[in-house]
Design a protein around this motif. Structure first.
Motif, PDB file in Angstrom:
ATOM      1  N   HIS A  71      10.957  -8.299 -19.778  1.00 31.04           N
ATOM      2  CA  HIS A  71      10.564  -7.092 -19.041  1.00 31.04           C
ATOM      3  C   HIS A  71       9.051  -6.876 -19.080  1.00 31.04           C
ATOM      4  CE1 HIS A  71      11.044  -3.195 -17.171  1.00 31.04           C
ATOM      5  NE2 HIS A  71      10.372  -2.620 -18.172  1.00 31.04           N
ATOM      6  N   GLN A  72       8.425  -7.128 -20.243  1.00 37.11           N
ATOM      7  CA  GLN A  72       6.977  -6.945 -20.368  1.00 37.11           C
ATOM      8  C   GLN A  72       6.220  -7.904 -19.446  1.00 37.11           C
ATOM      9  OE1 GLN A  72       5.300  -4.554 -21.973  1.00 37.11           O
ATOM     10  NE2 GLN A  72       7.313  -3.668 -22.415  1.00 37.11           N
ATOM     11  N   THR A  73       6.711  -9.134 -19.363  1.00 38.02           N
ATOM     12  CA  THR A  73       6.073 -10.114 -18.478  1.00 38.02           C
ATOM     13  C   THR A  73       6.158  -9.654 -17.023  1.00 38.02           C
ATOM     14  OG1 THR A  73       6.709 -11.889 -19.987  1.00 38.02           O
ATOM     15  CG2 THR A  73       6.074 -12.535 -17.757  1.00 38.02           C
ATOM     16  N   TYR A  74       7.312  -9.144 -16.649  1.00 40.56           N
ATOM     17  CA  TYR A  74       7.535  -8.613 -15.293  1.00 40.56           C
ATOM     18  C   TYR A  74       6.513  -7.516 -14.986  1.00 40.56           C
ATOM     19  CZ  TYR A  74       9.881  -5.775 -11.668  1.00 40.56           C
ATOM     20  OH  TYR A  74      10.165  -5.049 -10.556  1.00 40.56           O
ATOM     21  N   LEU A  75       6.347  -6.592 -15.940  1.00 39.22           N
ATOM     22  CA  LEU A  75       5.425  -5.477 -15.726  1.00 39.22           C
ATOM     23  C   LEU A  75       3.971  -5.939 -15.649  1.00 39.22           C
ATOM     24  CD1 LEU A  75       6.903  -2.656 -18.012  1.00 39.22           C
ATOM     25  CD2 LEU A  75       6.906  -2.771 -15.512  1.00 39.22           C
ATOM     26  N   ARG A  76       3.593  -6.901 -16.492  1.00 41.33           N
ATOM     27  CA  ARG A  76       2.213  -7.406 -16.461  1.00 41.33           C
ATOM     28  C   ARG A  76       1.902  -8.070 -15.132  1.00 41.33           C
ATOM     29  NH1 ARG A  76       3.020  -8.865 -21.870  1.00 41.33           N
ATOM     30  NH2 ARG A  76       3.564 -11.005 -21.265  1.00 41.33           N
ATOM     31  N   GLU A  77       2.835  -8.881 -14.659  1.00 44.76           N
ATOM     32  CA  GLU A  77       2.631  -9.568 -13.370  1.00 44.76           C
ATOM     33  C   GLU A  77       2.570  -8.564 -12.222  1.00 44.76           C
ATOM     34  OE1 GLU A  77       5.826 -12.305 -13.106  1.00 44.76           O
ATOM     35  OE2 GLU A  77       4.906 -13.767 -14.492  1.00 44.76           O
ATOM     36  N   ALA A  78       3.459  -7.572 -12.269  1.00 40.89           N
ATOM     37  CA  ALA A  78       3.468  -6.543 -11.235  1.00 40.89           C
ATOM     38  C   ALA A  78       2.149  -5.770 -11.237  1.00 40.89           C
ATOM     39  CB  ALA A  78       4.641  -5.587 -11.451  1.00 40.89           C
ATOM     40  N   GLU A  79       1.703  -5.410 -12.440  1.00 39.63           N
ATOM     41  CA  GLU A  79       0.464  -4.640 -12.570  1.00 39.63           C
ATOM     42  C   GLU A  79      -0.731  -5.423 -12.026  1.00 39.63           C
ATOM     43  OE1 GLU A  79      -2.095  -1.488 -13.730  1.00 39.63           O
ATOM     44  OE2 GLU A  79       0.096  -1.539 -13.725  1.00 39.63           O
ATOM     45  N   ARG A  80      -0.834  -6.692 -12.381  1.00 42.52           N
ATOM     46  CA  ARG A  80      -1.957  -7.526 -11.941  1.00 42.52           C
ATOM     47  C   ARG A  80      -1.998  -7.638 -10.417  1.00 42.52           C
ATOM     48  NH1 ARG A  80      -0.932 -11.544 -14.923  1.00 42.52           N
ATOM     49  NH2 ARG A  80       0.162 -12.850 -13.412  1.00 42.52           N
ATOM     50  N   GLU A  81      -0.847  -7.916  -9.827  1.00 41.56           N
ATOM     51  CA  GLU A  81      -0.791  -8.057  -8.371  1.00 41.56           C
ATOM     52  C   GLU A  81      -1.044  -6.718  -7.680  1.00 41.56           C
ATOM     53  OE1 GLU A  81       2.240  -9.914  -5.025  1.00 41.56           O
ATOM     54  OE2 GLU A  81       2.572 -10.367  -7.151  1.00 41.56           O
ATOM     55  N   TYR A  82      -0.496  -5.668  -8.259  1.00 35.88           N
ATOM     56  CA  TYR A  82      -0.630  -4.321  -7.683  1.00 35.88           C
ATOM     57  C   TYR A  82      -2.098  -3.901  -7.611  1.00 35.88           C
ATOM     58  CZ  TYR A  82       0.482   0.700  -7.094  1.00 35.88           C
ATOM     59  OH  TYR A  82       0.589   1.995  -6.630  1.00 35.88           O
ATOM     60  N   ARG A  83      -2.846  -4.145  -8.686  1.00 37.86           N
ATOM     61  CA  ARG A  83      -4.254  -3.727  -8.738  1.00 37.86           C
ATOM     62  C   ARG A  83      -5.103  -4.485  -7.721  1.00 37.86           C
ATOM     63  NH1 ARG A  83      -3.469   1.064 -10.089  1.00 37.86           N
ATOM     64  NH2 ARG A  83      -2.174   1.237 -11.963  1.00 37.86           N
ATOM     65  N   SER A  84      -4.795  -5.733  -7.496  1.00 41.56           N
ATOM     66  CA  SER A  84      -5.565  -6.495  -6.509  1.00 41.56           C
ATOM     67  C   SER A  84      -5.278  -5.965  -5.099  1.00 41.56           C
ATOM     68  CB  SER A  84      -5.262  -7.996  -6.603  1.00 41.56           C
ATOM     69  OG  SER A  84      -3.910  -8.259  -6.259  1.00 41.56           O
ATOM     70  N   ILE A  85      -4.034  -5.576  -4.855  1.00 37.50           N
ATOM     71  CA  ILE A  85      -3.665  -4.989  -3.555  1.00 37.50           C
ATOM     72  C   ILE A  85      -4.349  -3.633  -3.383  1.00 37.50           C
ATOM     73  CG2 ILE A  85      -1.743  -3.966  -2.256  1.00 37.50           C
ATOM     74  CD1 ILE A  85       0.024  -6.197  -3.503  1.00 37.50           C
ATOM     75  N   GLN A  86      -4.355  -2.841  -4.452  1.00 38.32           N
ATOM     76  CA  GLN A  86      -4.979  -1.522  -4.406  1.00 38.32           C
ATOM     77  C   GLN A  86      -6.474  -1.630  -4.068  1.00 38.32           C
ATOM     78  OE1 GLN A  86      -5.255   0.696  -8.133  1.00 38.32           O
ATOM     79  NE2 GLN A  86      -4.420   2.482  -7.076  1.00 38.32           N
ATOM     80  N   ALA A  87      -7.121  -2.667  -4.606  1.00 36.86           N
ATOM     81  CA  ALA A  87      -8.550  -2.876  -4.320  1.00 36.86           C
ATOM     82  C   ALA A  87      -8.774  -3.148  -2.832  1.00 36.86           C
ATOM     83  CB  ALA A  87      -9.083  -4.036  -5.158  1.00 36.86           C
ATOM     84  N   LEU A  88      -7.859  -3.876  -2.207  1.00 38.16           N
ATOM     85  CA  LEU A  88      -7.970  -4.147  -0.764  1.00 38.16           C
ATOM     86  C   LEU A  88      -7.779  -2.864   0.049  1.00 38.16           C
ATOM     87  CD1 LEU A  88      -5.865  -7.436  -0.456  1.00 38.16           C
ATOM     88  CD2 LEU A  88      -8.348  -7.247  -0.260  1.00 38.16           C
ATOM     89  N   ILE A  89      -6.828  -2.047  -0.367  1.00 35.22           N
ATOM     90  CA  ILE A  89      -6.499  -0.829   0.381  1.00 35.22           C
ATOM     91  C   ILE A  89      -7.629   0.192   0.316  1.00 35.22           C
ATOM     92  CG2 ILE A  89      -4.932   1.185   0.341  1.00 35.22           C
ATOM     93  CD1 ILE A  89      -2.673  -0.765  -0.342  1.00 35.22           C
ATOM     94  N   LYS A  90      -8.445   0.128  -0.728  1.00 37.84           N
ATOM     95  CA  LYS A  90      -9.527   1.104  -0.897  1.00 37.84           C
ATOM     96  C   LYS A  90     -10.615   0.976   0.170  1.00 37.84           C
ATOM     97  CE  LYS A  90      -9.463   2.340  -5.780  1.00 37.84           C
ATOM     98  NZ  LYS A  90     -10.169   2.225  -7.070  1.00 37.84           N
ATOM     99  N   HIS A  91     -10.726  -0.177   0.784  1.00 34.47           N
ATOM    100  CA  HIS A  91     -11.816  -0.413   1.743  1.00 34.47           C
ATOM    101  C   HIS A  91     -11.269  -0.494   3.169  1.00 34.47           C
ATOM    102  CE1 HIS A  91     -14.619  -1.072  -1.546  1.00 34.47           C
ATOM    103  NE2 HIS A  91     -13.691  -1.830  -2.110  1.00 34.47           N
ATOM    104  N   GLN A  92     -11.935   0.196   4.072  1.00 31.62           N
ATOM    105  CA  GLN A  92     -11.455   0.250   5.453  1.00 31.62           C
ATOM    106  C   GLN A  92     -11.351  -1.144   6.071  1.00 31.62           C
ATOM    107  OE1 GLN A  92     -13.728   2.866   7.916  1.00 31.62           O
ATOM    108  NE2 GLN A  92     -12.356   2.690   9.665  1.00 31.62           N
ATOM    109  N   ARG A  93     -12.307  -2.003   5.728  1.00 31.99           N
ATOM    110  CA  ARG A  93     -12.354  -3.352   6.314  1.00 31.99           C
ATOM    111  C   ARG A  93     -11.129  -4.185   5.921  1.00 31.99           C
ATOM    112  NH1 ARG A  93     -14.775  -7.838   4.340  1.00 31.99           N
ATOM    113  NH2 ARG A  93     -15.679  -6.603   2.663  1.00 31.99           N
ATOM    114  N   THR A  94     -10.615  -3.958   4.701  1.00 31.09           N
ATOM    115  CA  THR A  94      -9.478  -4.758   4.211  1.00 31.09           C
ATOM    116  C   THR A  94      -8.203  -3.921   4.068  1.00 31.09           C
ATOM    117  OG1 THR A  94     -10.245  -4.371   1.942  1.00 31.09           O
ATOM    118  CG2 THR A  94     -10.930  -6.430   2.993  1.00 31.09           C
TER     119      THR A  94
END
Length: 288
Positions: free
Chosen positions: A1-24
């Motif tokens: 379960h911890q591995t699942y959460l770490r992988e989800a968190e890592r991918e989620y944060r990279s997606i969130q960074a894209l969403i923050k900018h209008q261009r991406t």
């Protein structure tokens, strides 16, 4: 379960960074939709409300065919050619602007305030809009400065996939004058029963669809009276230091407090972009 959460968190944060900018933003939301198929319950920052926002308010459009417009320059008539375009049938209403205020990624989101450096700077000290002066979904939204009108256009464009903005003074007058180059949207003579100016004695706005007989030859409502409308045009730009920003913009249309002569198609004021008043609203056009 911890591995699942770490992988989800890592991918989620990279997606969130894209969403923050209008261009991406669009790329980020596409990635988030894919992410949800693998991690359907992982969304700590509620990205779903940003990427799948509530339904946008509908804007009704009027087609304005290409043609000529006559504009006074130093009291001399100058003829301009205006390409065909679409303009909002009505000024932006309380309900339409409220959707921008209420949206999680709306008024408070910094992305929509990058029209000019001055716009960005203004938003840093103005995090909330003024209250609407007159209640009612179909009443024109007032107390809106130029920066707020532009931010709404940026937000609506990103959400709808349709590029919208404020009209130029040539486009605005073309929509109002028609091919006959009328003095008022409906003709040459003022008629106080087809628009909301000082002569009505109401001293407040009316619903944007209240005066069908006052529509322009192309079916555009409320171009005379009710509220002044911001444009993108600056007649004699004032320069803001090194930024070179135009800080004054033309408003057209007159208002419920203005006399009939100010509601003529060719009349305008040039106001500071930060000016917010209960007689000023805006209307949008489709760009490109």
């Amino acid at each position: 379960h911890q591995t699942y959460l770490r992988e989800a968190e890592r991918e989620y944060r990279s997606i969130q960074a894209l969403i923050k900018h209008q261009r991406t933003f669009k790329l980020g939301c596409e990635a988030f939709h894919s992410f949800r198929t693998h991690y359907p319950d992982f969304d700590p920052d509620d990205l779903v409300s940003i990427c799948i926002p509530p339904e946008l308010p509908t804007i009704e459009w009027c087609d304005i065919p290409a043609g000529e417009v006559v504009i006074l320059r130093d009291k001399k008539p100058v003829i301009y050619h205006v390409d065909n375009f679409k303009i909002g049938k009505y000024p932006i209403t309380n309900a339409q602007f409220q959707a921008f205020i209420d949206s999680k990624d709306g008024y408070k989101d910094d992305r929509w305030w990058n029209t000019t450096p001055a716009s960005k700077e203004w938003h840093q000290t103005h995090h909330s809009p003024l209250e609407a002066r007159f209640e009612g979904d179909e009443y024109p939204r007032v107390n809106i400065c130029w920066y707020e009108a532009q931010a709404y256009c940026q937000w609506y464009s990103a959400r709808s996939g349709m590029k919208i903005g404020l009209a130029t003074t040539q486009q605005w007058q073309r929509a109002a004058q028609g091919d006959q180059h009328y003095r008022y949207p409906w003709g040459e003579r003022f008629q106080k029963d087809v628009c909301n100016t000082k002569e009505t004695g109401l001293r407040m706005t009316t619903p944007v669809n209240y005066y069908p007989a006052g529509a322009s030859p192309f079916g555009v409502y409320d171009l005379a009276g009710n509220v002044w409308e911001w444009t993108t045009t600056s007649r004699s730009p004032q320069v803001n230091g090194a930024n070179g920003d135009k800080l004054t913009y033309i408003v057209h249309g007159g208002s419920f407090l203005g006399a009939a002569d100010r509601a003529q198609n060719g009349f305008f004021f040039q106001l500071d972009a930060v000016y917010r008043y209960f007689t000023i609203g805006f209307r949008v056009v489709q760009i490109g």
